[in-house]
Enzyme design. Structure first.
Site, short mmCIF file in Angstrom:
data_model
loop_
_atom_site.label_atom_id
_atom_site.label_comp_id
_atom_site.label_asym_id
_atom_site.label_seq_id
_atom_site.Cartn_x
_atom_site.Cartn_y
_atom_site.Cartn_z
N ASP A 65 0.84 -1.20 0.00
CA ASP A 65 0.00 0.00 0.00
C ASP A 65 0.87 1.25 0.00
OD1 ASP A 65 -2.22 1.58 0.11
OD2 ASP A 65 -2.83 1.02 2.11
N ASP A 66 0.69 2.12 -1.01
CA ASP A 66 1.36 3.43 -1.07
C ASP A 66 2.88 3.34 -1.30
OD1 ASP A 66 -1.15 4.38 -0.47
OD2 ASP A 66 -0.50 5.75 1.10
N CYS A 105 -6.42 4.09 -3.68
CA CYS A 105 -6.50 2.73 -3.15
C CYS A 105 -7.67 1.90 -3.66
CB CYS A 105 -6.55 2.77 -1.63
SG CYS A 105 -5.12 3.51 -0.83
N HIS A 166 -10.55 -3.15 1.72
CA HIS A 166 -10.90 -1.80 1.28
C HIS A 166 -11.85 -1.77 0.08
CE1 HIS A 166 -9.29 2.62 1.38
NE2 HIS A 166 -10.50 2.48 1.88
N ASP A 373 -0.11 -0.57 -5.02
CA ASP A 373 -1.42 -0.23 -5.56
C ASP A 373 -1.44 1.12 -6.28
OD1 ASP A 373 -1.13 1.23 -3.23
OD2 ASP A 373 -3.15 0.84 -2.47
#
Length: 617
Positions: A65-66, A105, A166, A373
């Site tokens: 993530d990120d 996301c 998510h 992502d």
């Protein structure tokens, strides 16, 4: 007639000839045996090789993530230590121009799991908010969508999703229906969080509230709402519409609503920070410190339990999204502060998963895919005492911009694939590929046919990964921001140059490459600049997007014309569907859908992980 000596001589000659013939026959037979043995060995090797490729592979799909493309060693970082990810690249292929269709996301993950642009499933927001922020909303990735887990599960795969989901939990109902839950999207087992982990979820408060930041003038709105409610109740009593008792009850209820709402941003971490095991809430609010250890333990256990295969593991790290967190062994170990610590712990976890595959002799028959992502979140800067100004977002290398932006820093992400029977070691692919290619590629490797009535925007890149096909898999890749196309990546079928056409770009805070004042760049209205004519870049020679091409040149006009036609053709294939980001879907308006353990406290702790250590692995 011959005399006795002649007879003896002839007999000797006959014996000698017979011996020579025997020796020749033995030699021939020996050569024949060698040839036959060689052919048998060659046949065995061919059959073994063929079996390696045709046997159903296991899949380990790793999502970070990120993570910025410049955060790991094999993509150019020489100060953050990522030996396990680097090993993965050395043993497989590095995709240096891998793109996501949208740089935030929730929609990016929906596209990754299905191989489809998010707008096809109603996952393209027309609001400022481009993600699901509450567990008591009713938006999510429709269960009618077919994920890569559903595709391979139909052929006997065991499947598991670990970490960040998510993509929603419930559609509207008067009971919890879990329509959008991973277990209704093709996974047999789920251990993780339904949302993302926001700053509200930090084990030690970091001074920031993500939800409050997203709601401008929050307290002004609540104050206005309170005054309005009190006025309405007072008027009802003044005109004798209600009696004294009813007036007191309404006054009490109004006061409770105002107090709870006013304090919502300060206690809502209990409702945002929820850890699930399948459908059960096992920790609320969850503790972050040893979360990566927990995910790693579940990942290695799943592989162990399903070693006979085939299996698909989707490991979706909470890292390296804020709030920052690490276990004790990875606190203060990096040259890049807390962010570097997070990347290095994530790399350690990848190493444990690879080690488990090695231990069980599954490496050769397991397809591993690793990616982020979207680009790093460059607006994330610490305000904690003693760490003020420290960067907590990823580094996007030479690429401009970051998360939630049309620029390469937002949509170009690190990606690595390893599958020994197919992918040459240490290879590299520089033509544009997409995260949406994963679904059709997994389907191909698993021998699954994709339903004909489903529009898949990704393509099977098996031959490209194997080095058997050098042709770019996509001529056009569209870059969405919310519900709008902000840019197009164009790789002509002939030639070696990749172009990018930018129609809309975010307005940066002067002196930065981000939108510091709003935490994230937004997609429309006063937050963006529209370019007419559009900006055109030669990404092959200008990957940092610093020098737009002259729009007066005929070749540039031709590029913009082809991109415009491609956009029109693509938009003609988009069928209107339910918008999952309508305000009444994403707002916390359905409290009965809220996961809650030990109601009404909504508080519980899983087993004690506080003393866990990396040596436990």
């Amino acid at each position: 007639m011959c005399d006795e000596e002649d007879v003896c001589d002839k007999d000797c000659e006959v014996d000698e000839n017979e011996e020579q013939v025997g020796e020749t026959n033995d030699k021939v037979h020996g050569e024949q045996k060698m040839i036959i043995s060689g052919l048998l060995i060659l046949l065995l090797l061919v059959l073994t090789s063929a079996d390696d490729v045709t046997q159903k592979p296991n899949f380990v799909i790793i999502m970070v993530d990120d993570l910025g493309i410049g955060d790991i060693g094999c993509f150019g970082n020489d100060t953050i230590r990522t030996p396990n990810i680097d090993r993965l690249a050395a043993e497989g292929v590095k995709l240096t121009h891998n793109m996501v269709p949208t740089p935030t996301c929730t929609p990016s993950r929906a596209a990754f799991l299905t191989g489809r642009y998010p707008i096809r499933m109603g996952m393209a927001s027309k609001l400022r908010n481009t993600m699901f922020a509450f567990n008591s909303g009713i938006g999510g990735m429709p269960s009618s969508e077919i994920t890569f887990a559903e595709m391979v599960k139909s052929t006997g795969y065991a499947t598991a999703a670990l970490g960040k989901w998510h993509l929603g939990l419930h559609s509207f109902s008067f009971g919890r229906n879990f329509e959008f839950h991973p277990l209704n999207q093709g996974f047999d087992f789920f251990y993780g969080i339904s949302l993302t982990h926001l700053n509200e979820c930090a084990d030690i408060p970091n001074g920031r509230l993500s939800i409050l930041k997203m709601w401008n003038n929050f307290y002004t709105i609540i104050t206005t709402m309170g005054i309005t409610l009190y006025t309405m109740v007072g008027l009802l009593r003044y005109f004798r519409v209600i009696g004294p008792t009813c007036f007191k009850i309404l006054l009490l209820l109004t006061t409770i609503i105002v107090i709870l709402t006013y304090n919502f941003p300060h206690y809502n971490y209990r409702f945002l920070c929820v850890l699930l095991k399948n459908y059960e809430t096992v920790e609320q609010p969850f503790r972050l410190q040893n979360m990566t250890l927990r995910l790693t333990k579940h990942a290695t256990s799943f592989i162990e339990e399903n070693k006979e295969g085939p299996f698909l593991l989707y490991l979706s790290f909470l890292k390296v999204h804020t709030a920052m967190f690490t276990s004790k062994n990875f606190t203060g170990v990096s040259k890049h502060g807390q962010y570097g610590d997070n990347v290095e712990e994530m790399d350690w976890s990848v190493g444990r998963v690879l080690a488990k595959l090695d231990q069980l002799e599954l490496t050769k028959n397991t397809f591993v895919y690793f990616m982020s992502d979207h680009g790093g979140h460059i607006e994330e800067i610490s305000i904690e005492p003693g760490r003020e100004g420290e960067r907590e977002g990823g580094w996007n290398g030479i690429y401009k911009g970051g998360k939630s932006q049309v620029w390469e820093g937002g949509v170009r992400v690190p990606a690595i694939a390893r599958y020994p029977p197919l992918i040459p070691k240490g290879s590299e692919i520089s033509v544009p590929t997409s995260s949406m290619d994963v679904t059709p590629t997994l389907a191909s490797l698993a021998g699954v046919k994709i339903p004909r009535d489903v529009t898949i925007d990704g393509v099977d890149i098996t031959k490209l990964l194997a080095g058997k096909d050098k042709a770019p898999p996509h001529e056009f890749l569209f870059i969405y921001c919310g519900a709008w196309i902000h840019g197009v990546t164009y790789r002509p079928k002939t030639g070696n140059i990749t172009y990018k056409v930018v129609y809309t770009s975010p307005k940066w805070l002067p002196g930065t490459e981000g939108c510091i004042d709003t935490l994230l760049c937004h997609c429309y209205g006063e937050y963006v600049d529209h370019h007419d004519p559009p900006l055109v870049y030669d990404l092959t020679h200008d990957p940092s997007e610093r020098r737009p091409l002259d729009p007066r040149h005929n070749d540039v006009k031709e590029i913009t014309s082809k991109a415009r036609d491609a956009v029109a053709m693509h938009e003609g294939t988009v069928v209107p569907v339910t918008d999952q980001f309508k305000i009444f879907r994403i707002a916390p308006l359905y409290p009965w859908l809220q996961p809650c353990c030990n109601f009404p406290l909504c508080s519980c702790i899983e087993e004690d992980y506080e003393n866990w250590d990396v040596v436990d692995f």
